[in-house]
Design a protein around this motif. Structure first.
Motif, PDB file in Angstrom:
ATOM      1  N   GLU A 108     -39.322 -14.535  39.698  1.00 43.81           N
ATOM      2  CA  GLU A 108     -40.530 -13.844  40.163  1.00 43.81           C
ATOM      3  C   GLU A 108     -40.154 -12.645  41.018  1.00 43.81           C
ATOM      4  OE1 GLU A 108     -44.516 -14.451  42.944  1.00 43.81           O
ATOM      5  OE2 GLU A 108     -43.045 -16.074  42.768  1.00 43.81           O
ATOM      6  N   LEU A 109     -39.162 -12.824  41.888  1.00 46.30           N
ATOM      7  CA  LEU A 109     -38.729 -11.721  42.740  1.00 46.30           C
ATOM      8  C   LEU A 109     -38.271 -10.537  41.901  1.00 46.30           C
ATOM      9  CD1 LEU A 109     -38.055 -10.636  45.584  1.00 46.30           C
ATOM     10  CD2 LEU A 109     -35.797 -11.687  45.331  1.00 46.30           C
ATOM     11  N   VAL A 110     -37.471 -10.800  40.879  1.00 44.27           N
ATOM     12  CA  VAL A 110     -36.992  -9.728  40.011  1.00 44.27           C
ATOM     13  C   VAL A 110     -38.159  -9.039  39.309  1.00 44.27           C
ATOM     14  CG1 VAL A 110     -35.700  -9.246  37.900  1.00 44.27           C
ATOM     15  CG2 VAL A 110     -34.690 -10.694  39.665  1.00 44.27           C
ATOM     16  N   LEU A 111     -39.133  -9.811  38.834  1.00 44.67           N
ATOM     17  CA  LEU A 111     -40.296  -9.224  38.167  1.00 44.67           C
ATOM     18  C   LEU A 111     -41.105  -8.345  39.118  1.00 44.67           C
ATOM     19  CD1 LEU A 111     -41.545 -12.235  36.004  1.00 44.67           C
ATOM     20  CD2 LEU A 111     -40.422 -10.146  35.203  1.00 44.67           C
ATOM     21  N   ARG A 112     -41.252  -8.801  40.361  1.00 44.85           N
ATOM     22  CA  ARG A 112     -41.983  -7.996  41.355  1.00 44.85           C
ATOM     23  C   ARG A 112     -41.248  -6.679  41.610  1.00 44.85           C
ATOM     24  NH1 ARG A 112     -45.511 -10.772  45.087  1.00 44.85           N
ATOM     25  NH2 ARG A 112     -46.244 -12.665  44.076  1.00 44.85           N
ATOM     26  N   ILE A 113     -39.922  -6.764  41.736  1.00 47.26           N
ATOM     27  CA  ILE A 113     -39.129  -5.562  41.986  1.00 47.26           C
ATOM     28  C   ILE A 113     -39.227  -4.602  40.812  1.00 47.26           C
ATOM     29  CG2 ILE A 113     -36.750  -4.719  42.215  1.00 47.26           C
ATOM     30  CD1 ILE A 113     -36.224  -7.197  43.964  1.00 47.26           C
ATOM     31  N   LYS A 114     -39.131  -5.126  39.596  1.00 50.76           N
ATOM     32  CA  LYS A 114     -39.248  -4.271  38.404  1.00 50.76           C
ATOM     33  C   LYS A 114     -40.610  -3.589  38.358  1.00 50.76           C
ATOM     34  CE  LYS A 114     -35.983  -6.545  35.255  1.00 50.76           C
ATOM     35  NZ  LYS A 114     -35.842  -7.298  33.979  1.00 50.76           N
ATOM     36  N   ALA A 115     -41.661  -4.305  38.764  1.00 51.27           N
ATOM     37  CA  ALA A 115     -43.006  -3.711  38.751  1.00 51.27           C
ATOM     38  C   ALA A 115     -43.098  -2.558  39.738  1.00 51.27           C
ATOM     39  CB  ALA A 115     -44.038  -4.786  39.075  1.00 51.27           C
ATOM     40  N   ILE A 116     -42.502  -2.735  40.917  1.00 49.80           N
ATOM     41  CA  ILE A 116     -42.525  -1.648  41.904  1.00 49.80           C
ATOM     42  C   ILE A 116     -41.747  -0.446  41.392  1.00 49.80           C
ATOM     43  CG2 ILE A 116     -41.823  -0.947  44.226  1.00 49.80           C
ATOM     44  CD1 ILE A 116     -42.187  -3.872  45.093  1.00 49.80           C
ATOM     45  N   LEU A 117     -40.538  -0.688  40.863  1.00 49.55           N
ATOM     46  CA  LEU A 117     -39.712   0.409  40.374  1.00 49.55           C
ATOM     47  C   LEU A 117     -40.377   1.144  39.215  1.00 49.55           C
ATOM     48  CD1 LEU A 117     -36.185  -1.260  40.486  1.00 49.55           C
ATOM     49  CD2 LEU A 117     -37.128   0.418  42.084  1.00 49.55           C
ATOM     50  N   ALA A 118     -41.127   0.408  38.394  1.00 45.30           N
ATOM     51  CA  ALA A 118     -41.824   1.039  37.272  1.00 45.30           C
ATOM     52  C   ALA A 118     -42.876   2.025  37.761  1.00 45.30           C
ATOM     53  CB  ALA A 118     -42.471  -0.017  36.387  1.00 45.30           C
ATOM     54  N   ARG A 119     -43.438   1.748  38.936  1.00 47.48           N
ATOM     55  CA  ARG A 119     -44.476   2.636  39.471  1.00 47.48           C
ATOM     56  C   ARG A 119     -43.892   3.929  40.017  1.00 47.48           C
ATOM     57  NH1 ARG A 119     -46.551  -2.371  41.414  1.00 47.48           N
ATOM     58  NH2 ARG A 119     -45.945  -2.000  43.568  1.00 47.48           N
ATOM     59  N   VAL A 120     -42.615   3.927  40.364  1.00 49.05           N
ATOM     60  CA  VAL A 120     -42.034   5.124  40.961  1.00 49.05           C
ATOM     61  C   VAL A 120     -40.989   5.780  40.076  1.00 49.05           C
ATOM     62  CG1 VAL A 120     -42.403   4.280  43.292  1.00 49.05           C
ATOM     63  CG2 VAL A 120     -40.235   3.810  42.186  1.00 49.05           C
ATOM     64  N   ARG A 121     -40.618   5.144  38.964  1.00 48.68           N
ATOM     65  CA  ARG A 121     -39.572   5.685  38.104  1.00 48.68           C
ATOM     66  C   ARG A 121     -40.029   7.003  37.501  1.00 48.68           C
ATOM     67  NH1 ARG A 121     -38.963   1.544  34.851  1.00 48.68           N
ATOM     68  NH2 ARG A 121     -37.459   0.593  36.287  1.00 48.68           N
ATOM     69  N   PRO A 122     -39.235   8.055  37.619  1.00 45.47           N
ATOM     70  CA  PRO A 122     -39.626   9.344  37.035  1.00 45.47           C
ATOM     71  C   PRO A 122     -39.675   9.282  35.524  1.00 45.47           C
ATOM     72  CG  PRO A 122     -37.337   9.412  37.755  1.00 45.47           C
ATOM     73  CD  PRO A 122     -37.924   8.119  38.271  1.00 45.47           C
ATOM     74  N   VAL A 123     -40.497  10.110  34.944  1.00 50.14           N
ATOM     75  CA  VAL A 123     -40.595  10.190  33.484  1.00 50.14           C
ATOM     76  C   VAL A 123     -39.291  10.759  32.930  1.00 50.14           C
ATOM     77  CG1 VAL A 123     -41.861  11.249  31.575  1.00 50.14           C
ATOM     78  CG2 VAL A 123     -43.071  10.508  33.634  1.00 50.14           C
ATOM     79  N   GLN A 124     -38.822  10.222  31.820  1.00 51.55           N
ATOM     80  CA  GLN A 124     -37.562  10.653  31.233  1.00 51.55           C
ATOM     81  C   GLN A 124     -37.612  12.124  30.830  1.00 51.55           C
ATOM     82  OE1 GLN A 124     -34.894   8.666  31.190  1.00 51.55           O
ATOM     83  NE2 GLN A 124     -36.170   7.206  32.264  1.00 51.55           N
ATOM     84  N   ASP A 125     -36.431  12.751  30.776  1.00 51.11           N
ATOM     85  CA  ASP A 125     -36.330  14.191  30.530  1.00 51.11           C
ATOM     86  C   ASP A 125     -36.947  14.614  29.207  1.00 51.11           C
ATOM     87  OD1 ASP A 125     -33.022  14.440  32.043  1.00 51.11           O
ATOM     88  OD2 ASP A 125     -35.033  14.457  32.921  1.00 51.11           O
ATOM     89  N   HIS A 126     -36.993  13.711  28.208  1.00 53.78           N
ATOM     90  CA  HIS A 126     -37.496  14.125  26.907  1.00 53.78           C
ATOM     91  C   HIS A 126     -39.012  14.278  26.900  1.00 53.78           C
ATOM     92  CE1 HIS A 126     -37.976   9.690  26.605  1.00 53.78           C
ATOM     93  NE2 HIS A 126     -39.012   9.994  25.846  1.00 53.78           N
TER      94      HIS A 126
END
Length: 238
Positions: A108-126
């Motif tokens: 669950e901790l890993v899933l929560r962390i992935k959800a947070i990172l997904a909200r701030v991850r920049p859009v890929q260069d393509h």
């Protein structure tokens, strides 16, 4: 590039459990055993997210988060042995992005962390689109995770940015709290309306400091919507 995660906990066993789970999930992990060493690590090294224990001696997690927020908007996820909503609300008011109660499931901790990172991850260069959206004096650059009000920087945490972006995507529409929670956190049913209210209160306070008291409006008994986001609507000169 692997995300860089900082684990802050005075218990080496907890740090070990979190480290193993995060490294299996493909992240790079650093550790700090207390709040002061955590502040030094955040100041001196790149960090994508901080997993921060609340109940540490000397400088507890709340004090550490407050100090981090004085200089950085790095996402913070609290670990706590207390299952008390008042403590959770305080954590969110200090700028935390999420909260996990001990004992916790590493998955669950890993899933929560992935959800947070997904909200701030920049859009890929393509991706060609700049993905800049605006409403009134509010401008949000989704690629750069930047927000301004009439060219003044509105510094938001990852979760605050997500909440405001969701409202900005539907200007004029009223969204109920449950919908906002689902869109911000996914199917994380453990979060309450009070948790969301803490983030909204933070956004309003930061916008009000720039002269905008209308950035998010409450429609009683229904939900929340984006306000006009103009100085003129506050009775101030445009």
């Amino acid at each position: 590039m692997k995300p860089d995660i900082l684990i802050v906990d005075d218990d080496p066993a907890i740090r070990s459990v979190v480290r193993v789970a995060l490294e299996k999930a493909g992240t790079t992990v650093a550790e700090a055993r207390d709040g002061r060493s955590a502040l030094q690590a955040v100041a001196e090294n790149h960090c994508d997210l901080v997993v921060l224990d609340v109940g540490m001696p000397d400088m507890d997690g709340f004090a550490c988060c407050r100090a981090i927020r004085a200089n950085s908007n790095v996402p913070v996820l609290f670990l706590t042995a207390q299952d008390d909503e008042i403590d959770r609300v305080l954590g969110f008011e200090l700028g935390a992005d999420d909260y996990v109660t001990k004992p916790f499931s590493p998955r669950e901790l890993v899933l929560r962390i992935k959800a947070i990172l997904a909200r701030v991850r920049p859009v890929q260069d393509h991706v060609v689109s700049t993905r800049v959206i605006s409403h009134g004096d509010l401008v949000v650059d989704l690629n750069r995770h930047a927000c301004t009000l009439r060219h003044q920087a509105l510094d938001l945490t990852a979760t605050e940015f997500s909440v405001l972006s969701i409202l900005l995507a539907r200007p004029g529409f009223v969204l109920d709290r449950n919908m906002l929670i689902r869109e911000t956190y996914g199917n994380n049913s453990s979060l309450s309306g009070r948790t969301l209210d803490s983030h909204v209160r933070n956004i309003r306070a930061k916008a009000a400091a720039l002269g905008y008291a209308d950035i998010i409006e409450t429609v009683r008994g229904v939900g929340l919507r984006l306000g006009p986001c103009t100085l003129g609507s506050n009775g101030q000169n445009t």
